[in-house]
Design a protein around this motif. Structure first.
Motif, PDB file in Angstrom:
ATOM      1  N   ASP A   1      -9.691  11.454  -9.790  1.00 20.18           N
ATOM      2  CA  ASP A   1      -8.240  11.589  -9.937  1.00 20.18           C
ATOM      3  C   ASP A   1      -7.523  10.346  -9.403  1.00 20.18           C
ATOM      4  OD1 ASP A   1      -5.748  13.265 -10.397  1.00 20.18           O
ATOM      5  OD2 ASP A   1      -5.577  12.891  -8.245  1.00 20.18           O
ATOM      6  N   PHE A   2      -7.970   9.841  -8.261  1.00 19.37           N
ATOM      7  CA  PHE A   2      -7.389   8.633  -7.670  1.00 19.37           C
ATOM      8  C   PHE A   2      -7.526   7.477  -8.661  1.00 19.37           C
ATOM      9  CE2 PHE A   2      -7.350   4.767  -5.207  1.00 19.37           C
ATOM     10  CZ  PHE A   2      -6.513   5.009  -4.123  1.00 19.37           C
ATOM     11  N   ALA A   3      -8.702   7.322  -9.252  1.00 20.07           N
ATOM     12  CA  ALA A   3      -8.945   6.226 -10.196  1.00 20.07           C
ATOM     13  C   ALA A   3      -8.057   6.357 -11.430  1.00 20.07           C
ATOM     14  CB  ALA A   3     -10.421   6.215 -10.604  1.00 20.07           C
ATOM     15  N   ARG A   4      -7.922   7.568 -11.942  1.00 14.22           N
ATOM     16  CA  ARG A   4      -7.090   7.778 -13.133  1.00 14.22           C
ATOM     17  C   ARG A   4      -5.635   7.408 -12.849  1.00 14.22           C
ATOM     18  NH1 ARG A   4      -9.737  13.568 -14.777  1.00 14.22           N
ATOM     19  NH2 ARG A   4     -11.216  12.828 -16.355  1.00 14.22           N
ATOM     20  N   ARG A   5      -5.146   7.777 -11.690  1.00 16.03           N
ATOM     21  CA  ARG A   5      -3.756   7.475 -11.353  1.00 16.03           C
ATOM     22  C   ARG A   5      -3.537   5.967 -11.202  1.00 16.03           C
ATOM     23  NH1 ARG A   5      -0.829  12.214  -8.822  1.00 16.03           N
ATOM     24  NH2 ARG A   5      -2.148  13.996  -9.273  1.00 16.03           N
ATOM     25  N   CYS A   6      -4.545   5.275 -10.665  1.00  9.83           N
ATOM     26  CA  CYS A   6      -4.444   3.820 -10.551  1.00  9.83           C
ATOM     27  C   CYS A   6      -4.401   3.176 -11.941  1.00  9.83           C
ATOM     28  CB  CYS A   6      -5.621   3.259  -9.749  1.00  9.83           C
ATOM     29  SG  CYS A   6      -5.539   3.620  -7.975  1.00  9.83           S
ATOM     30  N   ASP A   7      -5.236   3.679 -12.855  1.00  9.00           N
ATOM     31  CA  ASP A   7      -5.219   3.145 -14.222  1.00  9.00           C
ATOM     32  C   ASP A   7      -3.859   3.358 -14.871  1.00  9.00           C
ATOM     33  OD1 ASP A   7      -7.716   1.937 -14.740  1.00  9.00           O
ATOM     34  OD2 ASP A   7      -8.689   3.890 -14.925  1.00  9.00           O
TER      35      ASP A   7
ATOM     36  N   GLN B   1       0.834  -1.202   0.000  1.00  9.52           N
ATOM     37  CA  GLN B   1       0.000   0.000   0.000  1.00  9.52           C
ATOM     38  C   GLN B   1       0.869   1.252   0.000  1.00  9.52           C
ATOM     39  OE1 GLN B   1      -2.661  -0.294   3.363  1.00  9.52           O
ATOM     40  NE2 GLN B   1      -4.167  -1.501   2.207  1.00  9.52           N
ATOM     41  N   THR B   2       1.984   1.194   0.699  1.00  6.11           N
ATOM     42  CA  THR B   2       2.891   2.341   0.753  1.00  6.11           C
ATOM     43  C   THR B   2       3.501   2.625  -0.617  1.00  6.11           C
ATOM     44  OG1 THR B   2       3.435   1.887   3.062  1.00  6.11           O
ATOM     45  CG2 THR B   2       4.975   3.266   1.820  1.00  6.11           C
ATOM     46  N   ALA B   3       3.889   1.558  -1.311  1.00  6.93           N
ATOM     47  CA  ALA B   3       4.481   1.727  -2.639  1.00  6.93           C
ATOM     48  C   ALA B   3       3.460   2.301  -3.617  1.00  6.93           C
ATOM     49  CB  ALA B   3       4.999   0.388  -3.154  1.00  6.93           C
ATOM     50  N   LEU B   4       2.218   1.815  -3.538  1.00  5.87           N
ATOM     51  CA  LEU B   4       1.176   2.340  -4.415  1.00  5.87           C
ATOM     52  C   LEU B   4       0.903   3.805  -4.095  1.00  5.87           C
ATOM     53  CD1 LEU B   4      -1.029   2.146  -6.543  1.00  5.87           C
ATOM     54  CD2 LEU B   4      -2.562   1.200  -4.790  1.00  5.87           C
ATOM     55  N   ALA B   5       0.856   4.111  -2.808  1.00  6.10           N
ATOM     56  CA  ALA B   5       0.598   5.498  -2.398  1.00  6.10           C
ATOM     57  C   ALA B   5       1.650   6.441  -2.986  1.00  6.10           C
ATOM     58  CB  ALA B   5       0.592   5.596  -0.873  1.00  6.10           C
ATOM     59  N   GLU B   6       2.901   6.023  -2.950  1.00 10.04           N
ATOM     60  CA  GLU B   6       3.976   6.848  -3.514  1.00 10.04           C
ATOM     61  C   GLU B   6       3.830   6.975  -5.024  1.00 10.04           C
ATOM     62  OE1 GLU B   6       7.567   4.984  -2.309  1.00 10.04           O
ATOM     63  OE2 GLU B   6       7.444   5.673  -0.217  1.00 10.04           O
ATOM     64  N   ALA B   7       3.401   5.887  -5.685  1.00 12.87           N
ATOM     65  CA  ALA B   7       3.282   5.891  -7.145  1.00 12.87           C
ATOM     66  C   ALA B   7       2.162   6.798  -7.638  1.00 12.87           C
ATOM     67  CB  ALA B   7       3.052   4.464  -7.653  1.00 12.87           C
TER      68      ALA B   7
ATOM     69  N   SER C   1      -1.614   9.449   0.095  1.00 11.96           N
ATOM     70  CA  SER C   1      -1.068   8.903   1.336  1.00 11.96           C
ATOM     71  C   SER C   1      -1.410   7.421   1.477  1.00 11.96           C
ATOM     72  CB  SER C   1      -1.630   9.668   2.538  1.00 11.96           C
ATOM     73  OG  SER C   1      -3.016   9.411   2.682  1.00 11.96           O
ATOM     74  N   GLN C   2      -0.589   6.704   2.244  1.00 12.92           N
ATOM     75  CA  GLN C   2      -0.865   5.285   2.501  1.00 12.92           C
ATOM     76  C   GLN C   2      -2.196   5.107   3.240  1.00 12.92           C
ATOM     77  OE1 GLN C   2      -0.717   3.638   5.716  1.00 12.92           O
ATOM     78  NE2 GLN C   2      -1.410   1.733   4.724  1.00 12.92           N
ATOM     79  N   PRO C   3      -2.521   5.948   4.238  1.00 14.54           N
ATOM     80  CA  PRO C   3      -3.822   5.802   4.894  1.00 14.54           C
ATOM     81  C   PRO C   3      -4.991   5.945   3.911  1.00 14.54           C
ATOM     82  CG  PRO C   3      -2.377   7.124   6.265  1.00 14.54           C
ATOM     83  CD  PRO C   3      -1.664   6.930   4.953  1.00 14.54           C
ATOM     84  N   MET C   4      -4.839   6.817   2.915  1.00 16.22           N
ATOM     85  CA  MET C   4      -5.907   6.968   1.925  1.00 16.22           C
ATOM     86  C   MET C   4      -6.079   5.679   1.125  1.00 16.22           C
ATOM     87  SD  MET C   4      -8.282   8.564   0.345  1.00 16.22           S
ATOM     88  CE  MET C   4      -8.183  10.313   0.734  1.00 16.22           C
TER      89      MET C   4
END
Length: 267
Positions: free
Chosen positions: A52-58, A25-31, A35-38
């Motif tokens: 925005d969160f969804a776009r960054r995950c894609d 989760q920490t690595a994804l948060a940085e990518a 934040s990791q809590p988010m």
């Protein structure tokens, strides 16, 4: 927060994609620059992902818009029931004409201003406010499309001077109007000056939507309900009202100049 099926679906897909990529989760948060809590809250369905969160995950997982598609379905579930049909029309319209005498229209609101509008009356819980703020900001996606619809907004000058939130919120909001009106060619903003006195628009706000096919539709928002009407005689009447309101408003550039001038009074 009520856990909708689509919210749980997003969380499951996020966990699967993260595990397949061997990411913490920490690595994804940085990518994705969150934040990791988010990330943890999204995966546990305790926080609804933003567009925005969804776009960054894609982007990180190269999932060809999968997370954005799920997020949009979540947004449709969250939008207040009475507003859902209109929200669909708004997203598909080729042109929108909006008049607002009380506050900045949702499509042009900053996050801070939207939160101040929704929290001001004290009738919603913190979770309800955050859900509606996110849903409102998600609607603004139409402004960033490659080819946005034609959007014409007419505001009463009092909108610029009514204190919503603190002075910083107001200044940021007015500068956002100037920026949007300057940088998005399809957006035209007009202000009815206080010197106009009494005019037709003072009876209340409304929006006229021109769909890709068919005749325009008019929408009125209320406290706990909304009214949509596509009867030709009524729509034609509201088009006449719109033309009357538009006729007493300042031109686009002159309106932006006035908005910028008032923004400085909130410094």
């Amino acid at each position: 927060m009520e856990r909708s099926p689509m919210l749980e679906h997003f969380a499951e897909e996020l966990r699967l994609a993260r595990n397949a990529a061997n990411m913490s989760q920490t690595a994804l948060a940085e990518a994705i620059n969150y934040s990791q809590p988010m990330v943890a809250k999204v995966e546990s369905c305790d926080r609804r992902p933003s567009l925005d969160f969804a776009r960054r995950c894609d982007t990180v997982f190269d999932t060809d818009g999968r997370f954005v598609r799920i997020q949009k379905r979540i947004s449709r579930e969250i939008v207040v029931q009475y507003f859902r049909e209109w929200a669909g029309i708004e997203q598909e319209a080729k042109a929108l004409r909006s008049f607002e005498p009380a506050y900045v229209p949702g499509l042009l609101q900053t996050e801070a201003y939207a939160r101040a509008v929704l929290s001001g009356p004290g009738l919603l819980s913190v979770e309800e406010i955050e859900e509606q703020v996110t849903a409102r900001l998600d609607r603004q996606e139409i402004l960033s499309r490659a080819k946005p619809p034609l959007l014409t907004f007419v505001l009463d000058e009092y909108v610029l001077r009514r204190p919503i939130g603190d002075r910083t919120v107001m200044r940021e909001q007015l500068l956002h109007l100037v920026k949007t009106g300057t940088n998005v060619p399809q957006v035209k903003i007009h202000v009815v000056p206080a010197s106009a006195g009494s005019y037709a628009g003072l009876d209340g706000s409304f929006v006229l939507a021109t769909p890709p096919l068919g005749e325009p539709v008019v929408y009125f928002d209320g406290h706990r309900h909304g009214q949509m009407d596509d009867r030709s005689d009524y729509v034609n009447y509201m088009i006449d009202v719109w033309e009357t309101v538009r006729s007493v408003a300042l031109p686009h550039q002159q309106s932006l100049d006035l908005i910028a001038e008032v923004a400085e009074t909130w410094s």
